[in-house]
Design a protein around this motif. Sequence first.
Motif, PDB file in Angstrom:
ATOM      1  N   MET A 136      -7.975  18.759   0.503  1.00 15.64           N
ATOM      2  CA  MET A 136      -6.900  18.648   1.497  1.00 15.64           C
ATOM      3  C   MET A 136      -6.660  17.190   1.871  1.00 15.64           C
ATOM      4  O   MET A 136      -5.514  16.737   1.978  1.00 15.64           O
ATOM      5  CB  MET A 136      -7.248  19.448   2.755  1.00 15.64           C
ATOM      6  N   ILE A 137      -7.757  16.456   2.090  1.00 19.19           N
ATOM      7  CA  ILE A 137      -7.640  15.042   2.440  1.00 19.19           C
ATOM      8  C   ILE A 137      -6.981  14.284   1.302  1.00 19.19           C
ATOM      9  O   ILE A 137      -6.087  13.449   1.518  1.00 19.19           O
ATOM     10  CB  ILE A 137      -9.025  14.448   2.750  1.00 19.19           C
ATOM     11  N   ARG A 138      -7.405  14.572   0.074  1.00 24.56           N
ATOM     12  CA  ARG A 138      -6.840  13.905  -1.094  1.00 24.56           C
ATOM     13  C   ARG A 138      -5.331  14.102  -1.156  1.00 24.56           C
ATOM     14  O   ARG A 138      -4.582  13.155  -1.437  1.00 24.56           O
ATOM     15  CB  ARG A 138      -7.500  14.458  -2.360  1.00 24.56           C
ATOM     16  N   SER A 139      -4.876  15.324  -0.907  1.00 21.94           N
ATOM     17  CA  SER A 139      -3.442  15.617  -0.950  1.00 21.94           C
ATOM     18  C   SER A 139      -2.690  14.887   0.152  1.00 21.94           C
ATOM     19  O   SER A 139      -1.564  14.415  -0.048  1.00 21.94           O
ATOM     20  CB  SER A 139      -3.209  17.121  -0.830  1.00 21.94           C
ATOM     21  N   ALA A 140      -3.314  14.790   1.315  1.00 19.70           N
ATOM     22  CA  ALA A 140      -2.647  14.149   2.453  1.00 19.70           C
ATOM     23  C   ALA A 140      -2.465  12.647   2.258  1.00 19.70           C
ATOM     24  O   ALA A 140      -1.544  12.045   2.820  1.00 19.70           O
ATOM     25  CB  ALA A 140      -3.446  14.403   3.727  1.00 19.70           C
ATOM     26  N   LEU A 141      -3.335  12.033   1.461  1.00 19.44           N
ATOM     27  CA  LEU A 141      -3.294  10.584   1.302  1.00 19.44           C
ATOM     28  C   LEU A 141      -1.992  10.094   0.683  1.00 19.44           C
ATOM     29  O   LEU A 141      -1.605   8.935   0.877  1.00 19.44           O
ATOM     30  CB  LEU A 141      -4.486  10.113   0.463  1.00 19.44           C
ATOM     31  N   ALA A 142      -1.319  10.970  -0.054  1.00 18.09           N
ATOM     32  CA  ALA A 142      -0.043  10.584  -0.658  1.00 18.09           C
ATOM     33  C   ALA A 142       1.015  10.283   0.400  1.00 18.09           C
ATOM     34  O   ALA A 142       2.013   9.607   0.108  1.00 18.09           O
ATOM     35  CB  ALA A 142       0.448  11.699  -1.585  1.00 18.09           C
ATOM     36  N   ASN A 143       0.792  10.766   1.612  1.00 19.72           N
ATOM     37  CA  ASN A 143       1.758  10.567   2.696  1.00 19.72           C
ATOM     38  C   ASN A 143       1.347   9.472   3.674  1.00 19.72           C
ATOM     39  O   ASN A 143       1.951   9.332   4.738  1.00 19.72           O
ATOM     40  CB  ASN A 143       1.949  11.888   3.449  1.00 19.72           C
ATOM     41  N   LEU A 144       0.309   8.711   3.314  1.00 15.93           N
ATOM     42  CA  LEU A 144      -0.133   7.600   4.153  1.00 15.93           C
ATOM     43  C   LEU A 144      -0.149   6.321   3.329  1.00 15.93           C
ATOM     44  O   LEU A 144      -0.542   6.333   2.158  1.00 15.93           O
ATOM     45  CB  LEU A 144      -1.544   7.847   4.698  1.00 15.93           C
ATOM     46  N   SER A 145       0.263   5.219   3.924  1.00 12.60           N
ATOM     47  CA  SER A 145       0.178   3.912   3.267  1.00 12.60           C
ATOM     48  C   SER A 145      -1.194   3.320   3.593  1.00 12.60           C
ATOM     49  O   SER A 145      -1.349   2.581   4.573  1.00 12.60           O
ATOM     50  CB  SER A 145       1.303   2.990   3.749  1.00 12.60           C
ATOM     51  N   LEU A 146      -2.184   3.658   2.787  1.00 11.73           N
ATOM     52  CA  LEU A 146      -3.545   3.228   3.080  1.00 11.73           C
ATOM     53  C   LEU A 146      -3.680   1.707   3.077  1.00 11.73           C
ATOM     54  O   LEU A 146      -4.581   1.163   3.727  1.00 11.73           O
ATOM     55  CB  LEU A 146      -4.515   3.831   2.066  1.00 11.73           C
ATOM     56  N   GLU A 147      -2.812   1.022   2.348  1.00  9.21           N
ATOM     57  CA  GLU A 147      -2.873  -0.435   2.309  1.00  9.21           C
ATOM     58  C   GLU A 147      -2.584  -1.064   3.671  1.00  9.21           C
ATOM     59  O   GLU A 147      -2.898  -2.235   3.904  1.00  9.21           O
ATOM     60  CB  GLU A 147      -1.885  -0.979   1.274  1.00  9.21           C
ATOM     61  N   THR A 148      -1.997  -0.289   4.576  1.00  5.38           N
ATOM     62  CA  THR A 148      -1.659  -0.809   5.911  1.00  5.38           C
ATOM     63  C   THR A 148      -2.578  -0.246   6.990  1.00  5.38           C
ATOM     64  O   THR A 148      -2.300  -0.384   8.176  1.00  5.38           O
ATOM     65  CB  THR A 148      -0.201  -0.465   6.265  1.00  5.38           C
ATOM     66  N   ILE A 149      -3.686   0.385   6.562  1.00  3.62           N
ATOM     67  CA  ILE A 149      -4.620   1.025   7.505  1.00  3.62           C
ATOM     68  C   ILE A 149      -6.014   0.452   7.292  1.00  3.62           C
ATOM     69  O   ILE A 149      -6.484   0.343   6.163  1.00  3.62           O
ATOM     70  CB  ILE A 149      -4.631   2.549   7.332  1.00  3.62           C
ATOM     71  N   ASP A 150      -6.661   0.077   8.383  1.00  6.76           N
ATOM     72  CA  ASP A 150      -8.042  -0.399   8.335  1.00  6.76           C
ATOM     73  C   ASP A 150      -9.030   0.668   8.803  1.00  6.76           C
ATOM     74  O   ASP A 150     -10.147   0.750   8.292  1.00  6.76           O
ATOM     75  CB  ASP A 150      -8.207  -1.646   9.224  1.00  6.76           C
ATOM     76  N   LEU A 151      -8.613   1.458   9.787  1.00  7.10           N
ATOM     77  CA  LEU A 151      -9.486   2.447  10.407  1.00  7.10           C
ATOM     78  C   LEU A 151      -8.749   3.784  10.450  1.00  7.10           C
ATOM     79  O   LEU A 151      -7.735   3.918  11.132  1.00  7.10           O
ATOM     80  CB  LEU A 151      -9.856   1.998  11.820  1.00  7.10           C
ATOM     81  N   LEU A 152      -9.243   4.739   9.666  1.00  3.82           N
ATOM     82  CA  LEU A 152      -8.573   6.034   9.555  1.00  3.82           C
ATOM     83  C   LEU A 152      -9.395   7.106  10.259  1.00  3.82           C
ATOM     84  O   LEU A 152     -10.574   7.301   9.960  1.00  3.82           O
ATOM     85  CB  LEU A 152      -8.401   6.402   8.079  1.00  3.82           C
ATOM     86  N   PHE A 153      -8.752   7.792  11.184  1.00  5.11           N
ATOM     87  CA  PHE A 153      -9.398   8.897  11.895  1.00  5.11           C
ATOM     88  C   PHE A 153      -8.945  10.212  11.274  1.00  5.11           C
ATOM     89  O   PHE A 153      -7.754  10.443  11.101  1.00  5.11           O
ATOM     90  CB  PHE A 153      -9.033   8.888  13.380  1.00  5.11           C
ATOM     91  N   ILE A 154      -9.912  11.071  10.939  1.00  4.62           N
ATOM     92  CA  ILE A 154      -9.605  12.422  10.488  1.00  4.62           C
ATOM     93  C   ILE A 154      -9.975  13.375  11.609  1.00  4.62           C
ATOM     94  O   ILE A 154     -11.150  13.519  11.954  1.00  4.62           O
ATOM     95  CB  ILE A 154     -10.382  12.788   9.210  1.00  4.62           C
TER      96      ILE A 154
END
Length: 226
Positions: A97-115
Motif C-alpha cells: 500500500m505504501i509503495r503504491s501511494a509513493l507515486a502520488n508524493l514528490s519524495l524529492e521535496t520531503i525530508d520527514l515523512l509521517f505514515i
Amino acid sequence: MKIPVVKQILNANDQVAADNRALFDQLGVFVVNLMASPGAGKTSVILATTARLPQNVRSGVIEGDLASTIDADTIAARNIPVVQINTGGNCHLDAPMIRSALANLSLETIDLLFIENVGNLVCPAEFKLGANIAVVIASAPEGHDKPYKYPGMFAVADAVLLNKADLLQVFDFDVDYFRRGIEIVNPDAPLFPLSCRTGAGVDAWMSWLLERYAEFVEDRKQSAVM
C-alpha cells in the motif's frame, strides 16, 4: 494450515518494506510510522510536530484510514503534502500500500515523512512498512492498562507518546503503572507525555525526533564518503 500462509504474507510484505526503505534511504527521506488506537490523536500529533519543525526540514504525510479523507483534508489545509490510503476495511497499512501511494508524493521535496497507520492496537505492529522508526501513541482517556493488554504493539515501538496528558487527572490515569507496562515489554522505548491541545511536552518529543533525524542525515553523509 494457516500458519504457513500467514508467514508467506508477512515475508512478501517484508520484502516490499525493504524495497521501500531502500528508496527512502536513497532519496534521504526519514520515515515515521505512527500507530495508535482510534482517537488517540495521531493526526493531532502530526500537526503539532510539523508546526514545530525547523524550516529546512520539509514534511509529508501518508494517511491511512478505513474510509474517508477527513484527516487527510485536515493535513492538506496546513499546506502539507499528503496522500490518502483507504484500506476498505483492512485494519492496517502494509508495505505494498505504501509503495503504491509513493507515486502520488514528490519524495524529492520531503525530508520527514509521517505514515499515519490505521487506528488499531493489534494488526499494524505485524506489518513492516519501510519506516525508520515506529512510534506508538496512547492517550489519557484510553486508560493506563494498554501496554499490558497490547504488548505486541508497545514491543515494536521506538518511542511511546502519551497524548492528552492535560487530562491525566480527569481520567485517574496512573502514569507510573503505564510506564512499568512499557518497560516490561520494551525497556529501551522512551515515554513522552504530551498534550497537543496545550503544547505541553511536545518540545521533549520534538528534541528526540530531531535527534533521530540528525543521526539519519549523518549516517547518509558517512555512507557517501565511504
